[in-house]
Design an enzyme around this catalytic site. Structure first.
Site, PDB file in Angstrom:
ATOM      1  N   CYS A 156       0.814  -1.218   0.000  1.00 49.79           N
ATOM      2  CA  CYS A 156       0.000   0.000   0.000  1.00 49.79           C
ATOM      3  C   CYS A 156       0.848   1.270   0.000  1.00 49.79           C
ATOM      4  CB  CYS A 156      -0.958   0.005   1.194  1.00 49.79           C
ATOM      5  SG  CYS A 156      -2.239  -1.258   1.058  1.00 49.79           S
ATOM      6  N   HIS A 209     -11.539  10.497  -9.244  1.00 54.10           N
ATOM      7  CA  HIS A 209     -10.443  10.483 -10.214  1.00 54.10           C
ATOM      8  C   HIS A 209      -9.337  11.455  -9.826  1.00 54.10           C
ATOM      9  CE1 HIS A 209     -13.295   8.123 -12.538  1.00 54.10           C
ATOM     10  NE2 HIS A 209     -12.258   7.690 -13.207  1.00 54.10           N
ATOM     11  N   GLU A 268     -13.563   0.463   0.572  1.00 52.74           N
ATOM     12  CA  GLU A 268     -12.531   0.640  -0.456  1.00 52.74           C
ATOM     13  C   GLU A 268     -12.453  -0.583  -1.357  1.00 52.74           C
ATOM     14  OE1 GLU A 268      -8.820   1.420   1.605  1.00 52.74           O
ATOM     15  OE2 GLU A 268      -8.262  -0.664   1.403  1.00 52.74           O
TER      16      GLU A 268
END
Length: 118
Positions: free
Chosen positions: A24, A68, A107
């Site tokens: 991550c 985005h 998520e």
């Protein structure tokens, strides 16, 4: 009465405070699902808590801020874990929607956070 509405957005992030080599720590993206829950008394004349269209109008500008985008570049999200992102969202939604009861932020389809304010 509790009502909810779901929203999705796609964002990239990386976690700068994870141990070296943690996956991550690399930039990656998620299709997030945000569920906003409101609680209150029904309007006796209209028969609803809030018009879902009005709820959408309140949340959409916030979604546009992060959709985005690289979350790490947004002030307050330099370490954008799901938990920090949930609190960040809460702090922007609650002033606009005082009936906000909780938010759920996923998520992935199997991982997420539920936040009910501080």
């Amino acid at each position: 009465m509790i009502i909810y509405k779901q929203f999705t957005f796609d964002s990239a992030h990386y976690l700068p405070n994870v141990p070296e080599g943690h996956r991550c720590g690399n930039m990656h993206g998620h299709t997030y699902k945000l569920t906003v829950y409101l609680e209150g008394e029904l309007d006796k004349d209209k028969g609803w808590l809030i018009d879902f269209g009005d709820l959408k109008k309140e949340i959409d500008p916030l979604i546009r801020m992060i959709d985005h985008k690289l979350l790490n570049e947004i002030p307050g999200l330099e370490n954008p874990t799901s938990e920090i992102l949930a609190a960040w969202l809460w702090n922007r939604i609650k002033p606009q929607l005082p009936l906000l009861k909780r938010i759920e932020l996923n998520e992935t389809p199997t991982s997420g956070v539920i936040y009910e304010g501080a």
